[in-house]
Design a protein around this motif. Structure first.
Motif, PDB file in Angstrom:
ATOM      1  N   SER A 188      15.254 -18.463 -36.510  1.00 17.94           N
ATOM      2  CA  SER A 188      13.824 -18.599 -36.250  1.00 17.94           C
ATOM      3  C   SER A 188      13.316 -17.459 -35.381  1.00 17.94           C
ATOM      4  CB  SER A 188      13.556 -19.947 -35.577  1.00 17.94           C
ATOM      5  OG  SER A 188      12.196 -20.080 -35.245  1.00 17.94           O
ATOM      6  N   VAL A 189      14.085 -17.129 -34.336  1.00 21.57           N
ATOM      7  CA  VAL A 189      13.699 -16.002 -33.467  1.00 21.57           C
ATOM      8  C   VAL A 189      13.672 -14.701 -34.256  1.00 21.57           C
ATOM      9  CG1 VAL A 189      14.415 -14.627 -31.488  1.00 21.57           C
ATOM     10  CG2 VAL A 189      14.531 -17.110 -31.375  1.00 21.57           C
ATOM     11  N   LYS A 190      14.653 -14.537 -35.145  1.00 22.14           N
ATOM     12  CA  LYS A 190      14.700 -13.306 -35.942  1.00 22.14           C
ATOM     13  C   LYS A 190      13.484 -13.208 -36.858  1.00 22.14           C
ATOM     14  CE  LYS A 190      16.478  -9.505 -37.486  1.00 22.14           C
ATOM     15  NZ  LYS A 190      16.420  -8.294 -36.654  1.00 22.14           N
ATOM     16  N   GLN A 191      13.076 -14.315 -37.427  1.00 25.13           N
ATOM     17  CA  GLN A 191      11.891 -14.299 -38.286  1.00 25.13           C
ATOM     18  C   GLN A 191      10.641 -13.945 -37.487  1.00 25.13           C
ATOM     19  OE1 GLN A 191      11.814 -18.139 -40.123  1.00 25.13           O
ATOM     20  NE2 GLN A 191      13.594 -17.749 -41.430  1.00 25.13           N
ATOM     21  N   LEU A 192      10.552 -14.520 -36.282  1.00 24.52           N
ATOM     22  CA  LEU A 192       9.411 -14.186 -35.431  1.00 24.52           C
ATOM     23  C   LEU A 192       9.433 -12.710 -35.056  1.00 24.52           C
ATOM     24  CD1 LEU A 192       9.269 -17.268 -33.024  1.00 24.52           C
ATOM     25  CD2 LEU A 192       7.653 -16.695 -34.834  1.00 24.52           C
ATOM     26  N   LYS A 193      10.626 -12.219 -34.755  1.00 23.62           N
ATOM     27  CA  LYS A 193      10.729 -10.805 -34.373  1.00 23.62           C
ATOM     28  C   LYS A 193      10.344  -9.905 -35.536  1.00 23.62           C
ATOM     29  CE  LYS A 193      13.812  -7.457 -32.231  1.00 23.62           C
ATOM     30  NZ  LYS A 193      15.143  -7.206 -31.641  1.00 23.62           N
ATOM     31  N   ASN A 194      10.755 -10.272 -36.730  1.00 20.81           N
ATOM     32  CA  ASN A 194      10.387  -9.474 -37.900  1.00 20.81           C
ATOM     33  C   ASN A 194       8.875  -9.437 -38.074  1.00 20.81           C
ATOM     34  OD1 ASN A 194      13.061  -8.914 -38.487  1.00 20.81           O
ATOM     35  ND2 ASN A 194      13.275 -10.640 -39.899  1.00 20.81           N
ATOM     36  N   LEU A 195       8.230 -10.587 -37.867  1.00 24.86           N
ATOM     37  CA  LEU A 195       6.764 -10.623 -37.962  1.00 24.86           C
ATOM     38  C   LEU A 195       6.134  -9.769 -36.864  1.00 24.86           C
ATOM     39  CD1 LEU A 195       6.174 -14.414 -38.727  1.00 24.86           C
ATOM     40  CD2 LEU A 195       5.869 -12.494 -40.303  1.00 24.86           C
ATOM     41  N   PHE A 249      -3.228  -9.233 -37.669  1.00 25.64           N
ATOM     42  CA  PHE A 249      -1.957  -9.793 -38.157  1.00 25.64           C
ATOM     43  C   PHE A 249      -1.212 -10.493 -37.025  1.00 25.64           C
ATOM     44  CE2 PHE A 249       2.602  -9.484 -38.877  1.00 25.64           C
ATOM     45  CZ  PHE A 249       2.731  -9.995 -40.159  1.00 25.64           C
ATOM     46  N   LEU A 250      -1.160  -9.854 -35.870  1.00 28.15           N
ATOM     47  CA  LEU A 250      -0.458 -10.436 -34.726  1.00 28.15           C
ATOM     48  C   LEU A 250      -1.161 -11.703 -34.239  1.00 28.15           C
ATOM     49  CD1 LEU A 250       0.324  -7.113 -32.819  1.00 28.15           C
ATOM     50  CD2 LEU A 250       2.000  -8.621 -33.902  1.00 28.15           C
ATOM     51  N   GLN A 251      -2.473 -11.700 -34.290  1.00 29.86           N
ATOM     52  CA  GLN A 251      -3.213 -12.895 -33.867  1.00 29.86           C
ATOM     53  C   GLN A 251      -2.986 -14.049 -34.852  1.00 29.86           C
ATOM     54  OE1 GLN A 251      -7.109 -11.163 -33.659  1.00 29.86           O
ATOM     55  NE2 GLN A 251      -6.975 -10.722 -31.457  1.00 29.86           N
ATOM     56  N   THR A 309      -0.569   2.267 -37.468  1.00 28.72           N
ATOM     57  CA  THR A 309      -1.362   2.975 -38.480  1.00 28.72           C
ATOM     58  C   THR A 309      -2.810   2.479 -38.506  1.00 28.72           C
ATOM     59  OG1 THR A 309      -0.602   1.398 -40.138  1.00 28.72           O
ATOM     60  CG2 THR A 309       0.652   3.447 -39.911  1.00 28.72           C
ATOM     61  N   LYS A 310      -2.979   1.165 -38.387  1.00 31.48           N
ATOM     62  CA  LYS A 310      -4.311   0.564 -38.414  1.00 31.48           C
ATOM     63  C   LYS A 310      -4.378  -0.478 -37.304  1.00 31.48           C
ATOM     64  CE  LYS A 310      -4.780   1.259 -43.399  1.00 31.48           C
ATOM     65  NZ  LYS A 310      -4.991   0.625 -44.715  1.00 31.48           N
ATOM     66  N   PRO A 311      -4.806  -0.050 -36.113  1.00 28.18           N
ATOM     67  CA  PRO A 311      -4.745  -0.939 -34.947  1.00 28.18           C
ATOM     68  C   PRO A 311      -5.462  -2.277 -35.147  1.00 28.18           C
ATOM     69  CG  PRO A 311      -5.217   1.315 -34.284  1.00 28.18           C
ATOM     70  CD  PRO A 311      -5.293   1.296 -35.770  1.00 28.18           C
ATOM     71  N   LYS A 312      -6.642  -2.252 -35.718  1.00 25.68           N
ATOM     72  CA  LYS A 312      -7.394  -3.498 -35.842  1.00 25.68           C
ATOM     73  C   LYS A 312      -6.707  -4.464 -36.809  1.00 25.68           C
ATOM     74  CE  LYS A 312     -11.907  -1.665 -34.523  1.00 25.68           C
ATOM     75  NZ  LYS A 312     -13.343  -1.526 -34.871  1.00 25.68           N
ATOM     76  N   LYS A 313      -6.206  -3.951 -37.934  1.00 21.19           N
ATOM     77  CA  LYS A 313      -5.483  -4.812 -38.862  1.00 21.19           C
ATOM     78  C   LYS A 313      -4.189  -5.320 -38.233  1.00 21.19           C
ATOM     79  CE  LYS A 313      -7.162  -3.166 -43.331  1.00 21.19           C
ATOM     80  NZ  LYS A 313      -6.777  -2.618 -44.647  1.00 21.19           N
ATOM     81  N   GLY A 314      -3.547  -4.445 -37.459  1.00 26.87           N
ATOM     82  CA  GLY A 314      -2.325  -4.862 -36.783  1.00 26.87           C
ATOM     83  C   GLY A 314      -2.587  -5.995 -35.806  1.00 26.87           C
ATOM     84  N   LEU A 315      -3.658  -5.877 -35.031  1.00 29.63           N
ATOM     85  CA  LEU A 315      -3.993  -6.936 -34.077  1.00 29.63           C
ATOM     86  C   LEU A 315      -4.342  -8.238 -34.808  1.00 29.63           C
ATOM     87  CD1 LEU A 315      -6.068  -5.210 -31.254  1.00 29.63           C
ATOM     88  CD2 LEU A 315      -3.859  -6.354 -31.065  1.00 29.63           C
ATOM     89  N   PHE A 355       1.033 -14.188 -31.927  1.00 24.75           N
ATOM     90  CA  PHE A 355       1.618 -13.325 -30.900  1.00 24.75           C
ATOM     91  C   PHE A 355       0.565 -12.850 -29.888  1.00 24.75           C
ATOM     92  CE2 PHE A 355       4.403 -12.693 -34.626  1.00 24.75           C
ATOM     93  CZ  PHE A 355       5.588 -13.121 -34.067  1.00 24.75           C
ATOM     94  N   VAL A 356      -0.671 -12.817 -30.294  1.00 22.48           N
ATOM     95  CA  VAL A 356      -1.747 -12.292 -29.450  1.00 22.48           C
ATOM     96  C   VAL A 356      -2.890 -13.306 -29.447  1.00 22.48           C
ATOM     97  CG1 VAL A 356      -3.328 -10.372 -29.017  1.00 22.48           C
ATOM     98  CG2 VAL A 356      -1.106  -9.939 -30.083  1.00 22.48           C
ATOM     99  N   GLY A 357      -3.490 -13.495 -28.277  1.00 22.22           N
ATOM    100  CA  GLY A 357      -4.644 -14.366 -28.190  1.00 22.22           C
ATOM    101  C   GLY A 357      -5.879 -13.726 -28.796  1.00 22.22           C
ATOM    102  N   ASN A 358      -6.875 -14.521 -29.056  1.00 21.39           N
ATOM    103  CA  ASN A 358      -8.101 -14.012 -29.667  1.00 21.39           C
ATOM    104  C   ASN A 358      -9.073 -13.421 -28.649  1.00 21.39           C
ATOM    105  OD1 ASN A 358      -7.338 -14.792 -32.291  1.00 21.39           O
ATOM    106  ND2 ASN A 358      -8.022 -16.897 -31.915  1.00 21.39           N
ATOM    107  N   SER A 359      -8.856 -13.712 -27.382  1.00 17.03           N
ATOM    108  CA  SER A 359      -9.766 -13.192 -26.359  1.00 17.03           C
ATOM    109  C   SER A 359      -9.408 -11.757 -25.991  1.00 17.03           C
ATOM    110  CB  SER A 359      -9.697 -14.074 -25.108  1.00 17.03           C
ATOM    111  OG  SER A 359      -8.400 -14.009 -24.528  1.00 17.03           O
TER     112      SER A 359
END
Length: 1337
Positions: free
Chosen positions: A304-311, A329-331, A321-327, A335-339
């Motif tokens: 499970s940790v490995k899957q999270l790390k891969n994501l 995806f992480l949200q 490459t594309k900061p906004k798309k990356g954020l 992994f990242v809050g929306n605020s």
């Protein structure tokens, strides 16, 4: 020796406290108590006085020996470090090397002492690790570098649990970068590769590395990075113009890199095996279920940790490459809050984000980006520090964007935040002043450290540039000078990644500096930058506590193999393909071998235990390794055989070794191994003799090989022979034999894969039209022998495959192949039959089935004859061992009975006779299950039109079988197969009938229905002989089934055929069968009378319905014979059925033709004979007929019914328009019989109650007789009636006077009428006597 003594003392005393420690603890306790009491009395809270650092350190030790160890170890670690810009002479160098050696020895011999001492662990983190970082990154001395790397290996082995963050820094920022940086020499890179090689020999360390770093959410993927970097060192980069010295270096690096990859695969295999041994020794698989579940849960957590790390890594990569798309995806993945605060906090903590993109994102004018920037900078604390340190802290986490407006926004917020954190500062009048100064510092850094700027700014210029920026006033000059001096010495840069930053600034022209001096300067800069970065990260790691998880689960190797298999395959394949270096090729072949083992042993076993079903994905890696190795043998590439070298020979040996050692897991990949062995044997034939059956006598082995391959010329084969050599030939023979010998050790699943591949490649060998080979066919036989002792279930699965192969091989158009296959089957059969067979099993049947298939499919008579000979041998030599195999034997003999070759037919019949006459008696129980097959075989021989002498003999043998069934009825009931699926639940009698007698009668009936006349006669004879001899033992229900079979002989469809065949069938079958049915009925009357009589009568009716004179006469004759022999035993019911039959027969027979009148006459005659006796003056058989017939056994009612039938018959004949004599005879015979019956009834006391009916019948007969006579004036017809009338008058004269009245009141007048027409003297005399009685009366 002194150092060792100190450590030994510490090890000896362990944690025992010495006297001094105890006294010190007591004093400390008393002092502490006194202070507490004083404070309580005064009511004043006082802060306890801190002890000195020395006293604190001393309190950590239990005895003086521990303290000595700590002090010595600490000093050694300090001395081992080389400081920056330190210059050393030879003596100092030797001293450093000695210190490093002592530390290394301590770790090797006294690691347990160090591990148990927390202060020593702290020394390792804070002093030794930083020292090793300096030694590895700054010191150009190879010896120091090598010693430092050796120390790192020991630290990783013995202290990895305490140094998790430090080890990551060592790998990511020191060891791996050294491999790619030009600043480090080849010797240093080689040492790094050897260091990695040492590390990769320890399976525990390798798996621990994956578990703690690659499976750590915030850690780097160390295992993956190591694999990738090592793979780069294995690439061949040189060409023909590369200097020889450089080629040698590249070769050494490739060998080290290939060795490292090989070690990785070895570690994976070893780890799996170690875990397997631990499971077996500890019994966790069987006993400790809870422990197994716990480990499974832990594994699921890791996954499970490995899957999270891969994501997370996927999102970070997308952010680069594309900061906004990356954020986004992480949200989305949590992994990242929306605020804005959540995004800022993530950017602050996540070191793996692209620093340039972070700077660009923070400097973007978008509203949300500005909010993130504000939140990000607000997280920084600039309290109580100068503006330059604050600026350095600000720029540690990201790189300033290149756009001035973005930099401006960042600097504005920085200045504002700085003043917010320092409200009491007196340097800046407002935030604008701080902003301008911060901006000028950035410009100063660029000016002083950019090599493209030639005219550098001076200190005075910098001071002048910042005049008047402080709200019209000036910044203190001392501050500006301090800033200038600091920047000139220490560039503002990010905390980590400076090396990458520096290298990114190098222009394309500077990437290949022209002069050695420039290269050295660039190398020094790179080394310094890397050293600073590594030291900074190492210092941070010293203060970081991170939990270390020792690897325990064997299934970690599966994802590890997923990471490394493709780089390993590419490296090893390219190494073998492009290099002829023996050492390099040996390592590559070893790596390929380990790759096969890992993919089989790890991948397959893991997926079987975890229940994964994707078979194609599972086998992909294994097939790739095997395919690569197979290609390198060149055996499957005929066009490349001429290029065979020593490395290809070694590849062949490796492939054979894999087959021998890892065959358990090869599965479908066995096909590649089998093909290589097949081609190897083909090449071995060069220069050796061949079996003459396989080639023409004038063909040499070389020509045979050329013919078999089809594409290789003689010159190429000679090259191959020279490459292989005689010694290799012997090795190959031994290796191949070892593979097949060891097949018996394969598991139940593995042996099936092995045999499948073996048979498939053997089919390829046999399919060659010009030169089929039997090398692997022979190995099929060997494998069958080796594995014959397996349990029946496993052997059955093996034989399913091998048997099909023998089916195909035995039907091969090449005689030699077919002969070999059949002979091999014979040998295997003998061996298998010797093992015996338990009741209710069918293994022999499955094993011997190929004989049947070959017999049916092979068109070669010689081959079929060989099959018959093999079966004959098995019967004569091993019949006592046969059980279910008898079915196959008789199936072969059955197919042989119709073979076009008379030699085969005769041989098969002789074998069949031998079995029936010599073996059936002794082996009846064994053959019983195959009795139907025996009878089927005899049936085929009996029906074969080409065996005139053998047909009747085959039928005789069926009769012998019946005798054996009768003798062994008790064995049928006792036979184990009685409870099989088909006979389960049947009674003993049903068992005997269905398994013994019924098949015999069915086959005899079948022969009767399908054979020539002589054969039918013999079959009928045997059938009824069996009934006659053994019918007394038959049960009533058996007779019912039996006569169902018998009456099928009289099937109307057989009779309704062409005239010629119809007459033959009637004369040879029906005429012989029906009397025998009557005989059987007579002999077993008590058993058959009730049930069988209606069926016989029904058959008589069916005969007459055919309107065939011969068949009708046969039915009437049999009817009379049945009544005559059995009538005395008839019941009234039976006589009723008989009269019903008579009525029906007269109805069935047409009355319009003279042809059928004769049949009617015969029927009336038969009625007369069996009713009245044989003393009547009529034609027909009189043997065995009582003198007075069966009159007294027939009831008066039945007799009157007969008279009624006869009267109807008379009237029918009388009404006919045909004037033939046959009708007159029928009329007179009917009247005569009626007359005799009714007159005898007059005397029968049984008919007293029927006197009126009898008198009426008498009157009717008298009237009909006189009427018939009187209507015929002359001729033969009148004479026929004259006999009837004379008989009537004679009987009337015999009547007593009192009975004359029964003749009717009109009788005298009828006599008077008769006087007018009488002709003969005898009639006149009889008439005169009768009239006289009436006149005298």
């Amino acid at each position: 020796m002194g150092v060792n003594s100190v450590f030994e003392k510490s090890k000896q005393f362990g944690n025992l406290k010495d006297d001094e420690t105890i006294v010190k603890e007591v004093v400390d306790m008393l002092v502490s108590s006194a202070e507490e009491m004083t404070s309580d009395r005064a009511g004043i809270h006082r802060t306890s006085v801190s002890r000195s650092d020395e006293s604190q350190d001393q309190s950590l030790f239990q005895n003086i020996y521990q303290e000595d160890v700590f002090l010595i170890f600490q000093e050694l670690c300090i001395l081992s470090q080389i400081e920056e810009n330190e210059t050393t002479n030879d003596q100092q160098l030797r001293f450093k090397l000695m210190i490093l050696g002592i530390v290394h020895e301590i770790f090797e011999n006294h690691s347990t002492v160090i591990q148990s001492s927390e202060p020593c662990i702290t020394v390792i983190k804070r002093i030794l690790c930083i020292g090793l970082t300096q030694n590895a990154t700054l010191n150009p001395n190879v010896q120091v570098f090598e010693k430092s790397c050796d120390l790192f290996v020991v630290l990783l082995d013995k202290f990895k649990a305490h140094l998790k963050p430090s080890i990551e820094v060592f790998f990511k920022d020191i060891i791996l970068p050294i491999l790619v940086l030009d600043a480090y020499s080849f010797d240093q890179k080689q040492i790094v590769m050897k260091t990695i090689e040492k590390i990769l020999t320890n399976p525990q360390s390798v798996v621990d590395m994956y578990v703690n770093y690659d499976l750590g959410l915030t850690s780097g993927n160390l295992f993956k990075l190591i694999v990738e970097e090592i793979s780069k060192t294995t690439v061949l980069t040189g060409n023909d113009y590369t200097p020889s010295a450089q080629k040698i270096r590249e070769r050494e690096m490739r060998i080290l890199g290939l060795g490292c990859l090989s070690n990785i695969l070895q570690c994976l295999v070893d780890w799996w095996q170690v875990c397997e041994v631990q499971k077996i020794t500890s019994g966790t698989d069987v006993d400790d279920v809870d422990s197994g579940n716990q480990k499974k849960t832990e594994l699921e957590k890791f996954e499970s940790v490995k899957q999270l790390k891969n994501l997370l890594e996927q999102g970070i990569q997308l952010f680069s490459t594309k900061p906004k798309k990356g954020l986004t995806f992480l949200q989305e993945n949590g992994f990242v809050g929306n605020s804005a605060e959540g995004v800022a906090q993530f950017m602050m903590k996540e070191e793996r984000l692209d620093k340039t993109q972070v700077g660009d994102y923070l400097g973007d004018p978008d509203e949300f980006n500005s909010s993130v920037m504000n939140a990000y900078i607000d997280m920084l604390d600039f309290s109580s520090i100068g503006i330059l340190p604050a600026l350095r802290l600000f720029l540690e986490k990201f790189r300033l964007p290149g756009e001035a407006q973005k930099i401006d926004r960042l600097m504005l917020k920085f200045a504002s935040r700085y003043l917010d954190c320092n409200p009491n500062q007196e340097i800046f009048a407002n935030a604008d002043a701080a902003y301008v100064l911060a901006f000028s510092v950035i410009l100063l850094t660029t000016d002083l450290h950019n090599k493209t700027i030639k005219n550098k700014i001076t200190k005075e210029g910098y001071i002048s540039m910042n005049r008047g920026i402080n709200d019209g006033g000036n910044i203190p000059e001392e501050l500006l000078v301090s800033i200038f001096n600091d920047i000139s010495k220490n560039e503002i840069k990010m905390k980590a990644g400076a090396t990458a930053l520096l290298r990114s600034r190098v222009t394309p022209g500077q990437g290949s500096l022209a002069t050695d001096e420039e290269r050295r300067k660039m190398a020094a800069v790179e080394m310094e930058a890397m050293s600073q970065t590594a030291r900074s990260l190492m210092e941070s790691a010293c203060d970081t506590d991170s939990h270390f998880t020792p690897a325990q689960h064997q299934h970690h190797v599966k994802p590890m193999f997923e990471i490394c298999w493709a780089p390993c395959l590419v490296a090893f394949s390219m190494g073998v393909q492009l290099s002829d270096d023996e050492e390099e090729c040996a390592i590559c072949l070893k790596g390929l071998r380990l790759g096969v083992r890992a993919s089989c042993f790890l991948q397959d076993r893991t997926e079987k235990e975890t229940g994964e079903k994707n078979v194609n994905e599972k086998n992909k890696k294994k097939e790739a390794f095997i395919k690569a190795l197979t290609d390198f043998t060149l055996l499957t590439h005929k066009s490349s055989l001429g290029d065979m070298k020593k490395k290809n020979v070694e590849a062949i040996k490796t492939l054979l070794l894999i087959g021998n050692e890892d065959g358990e897991y090869l599965e479908e990949s066995w096909i590649d191994v089998m093909r290589c062995m097949s081609y190897l044997e083909l090449v071995q034939l060069i220069g050796t003799g061949l079996n003459s059956n396989m080639s023409h006598e004038d063909d040499s082995s070389l020509h045979y090989v050329m013919k078999a391959t089809g594409e290789i010329d003689e010159e190429t084969l000679e090259i191959v022979r020279e490459s292989l050599g005689d010694s290799f030939s012997q090795e190959v023979v031994v290796a191949i034999d070892r593979i097949f010998n060891s097949s018996s050790r394969l598991s139940a699943e593995a042996i099936v894969h092995f045999v499948n591949a073996l048979c498939q490649v053997s089919r390829e060998e046999l399919s060659h039209p010009d030169a089929p080979r039997m090398f692997l066919l022979g190995k099929v036989v060997d494998v069958a022998f080796y594995n014959m002792n397996r349990i029946r279930f496993e052997w059955g699965r093996i034989w399913t495959v091998i048997g099909e192969h023998f089916n195909a091989a035995g039907c091969n158009p090449n005689e030699s192949v077919a002969y070999y296959s059949i002979d091999a089957l014979r040998q295997l059969s003998i061996k298998f039959l010797e093992k015996g067979e338990l009741p209710n099993f069918k293994f022999q049947k499955e094993f011997l089935r190929p004989f049947e298939v070959i017999m049916i499919r092979n068109e070669n008579a010689q081959v079929r004859n060989l099959v018959v000979q093999c079966c004959t041998y098995l019967v004569k030599a091993h019949s006592s061992c046969l059980r279910s195999g008898w079915q196959n034997i008789f199936s072969v003999l059955t197919h042989s009975s119709g073979d076009p070759s008379m030699e085969i037919v005769k041989n098969a019949f002789q074998t069949t006779c031998f079995v029936i006459e010599h073996r059936l008696k002794h082996d009846f129980s064994a053959i019983l299950e195959s009795l139907q097959d025996v009878l089927k075989c005899l049936e085929e021989f009996a029906c074969n039109p080409n065996l005139p002498g053998k047909n009747t003999e085959a039928i005789r043998l069926i009769g012998i079988c019946a005798g054996f069934v009768s003798e062994n009825s008790h064995r049928i009931d006792e036979d184990p197969h009685r409870d099989s699926h088909f006979f389960k639940g049947l009674s003993s009698d049903q068992q005997i009938w269905l398994r013994g007698w019924l098949p015999i009668f069915l086959k005899l009936s079948s022969i009767i229905n399908e054979s020539r006349s002589d054969v039918r006669k013999q079959s009928l004879k045997v059938m009824f002989e069996v009934m006659d001899h053994h019918g007394g033992d038959f049960k009533p229900e058996w007779w019912e089934d039996l006569f169902d079979i018998v009456f099928k002989i009289f099937n109307p469809t057989k009779i309704e055929i062409h005239d010629k065949d119809k007459q033959e069938w009637i004369s040879t079958t029906c005429n012989h069968a029906m009397p025998k049915v009557v005989d059987v009925f007579t002999k077993h009357f008590s058993l058959l009378s009730v049930e069988l009589l209606p069926r016989i009568y029904k058959q008589f009716s069916d005969f007459l319905q055919q309107h065939n004179e011969q068949l009708s006469l046969c039915a009437i004759s049999c009817f009379e014979w049945l009544i005559t022999r059995n009538g005395e035993r008839f019941t009234e019911s039976m006589w009723t059925q008989t009269i019903d039959l008579i009525e029906n027969l007269f109805i069935i027979l047409p009355s319009t033709t003279s042809e059928f009148s004769a049949i009617r006459y015969e029927l009336v005659d038969s009625i007369s004979r069996f009713t009245l006796g044989a003393d009547q003056n009529v034609s027909g058989p009189k043997n065995n007929i009582p003198d007075d017939g069966l009159f007294i056994h027939v009831s008066p009612d039945s007799l009157l019914r007969i008279c009624h039938v006869l009267a109807q018959n008379y009237k029918m004949a009388k009404q006919s328009t045909d004037d033939g004599s046959s009708l007159i005879r029928l009329e007179t015979r009917s009247l005569s019989t009626m007359l005799s019956i009714v007159l005898r009834l007059l005397y029968d006391i049984r008919a007293d109650k029927l006197k009126g009916e009898v008198s009426r019948r008498v009157t009717e007969v008298v009237a009909l007789s006189f009427e018939g006579y009187s209507t015929l004036m002359s001729g033969t017809n009148r004479e026929a009636y004259e006999t009837v009338v004379c008989e009537l008058l004679s009987e009337c004269n015999k009547l007593p006077n009192e009975m004359l009245a029964t003749l009717g009141p009109d009788f005298p007048s009828k006599l008077c009428d008769l006087v007018r027409t009488v002709d003969g003297q005898r009639m006149r005399d009889l008439l005169c006597d009768l009239l006289r009685r009436f006149t005298c009366k």
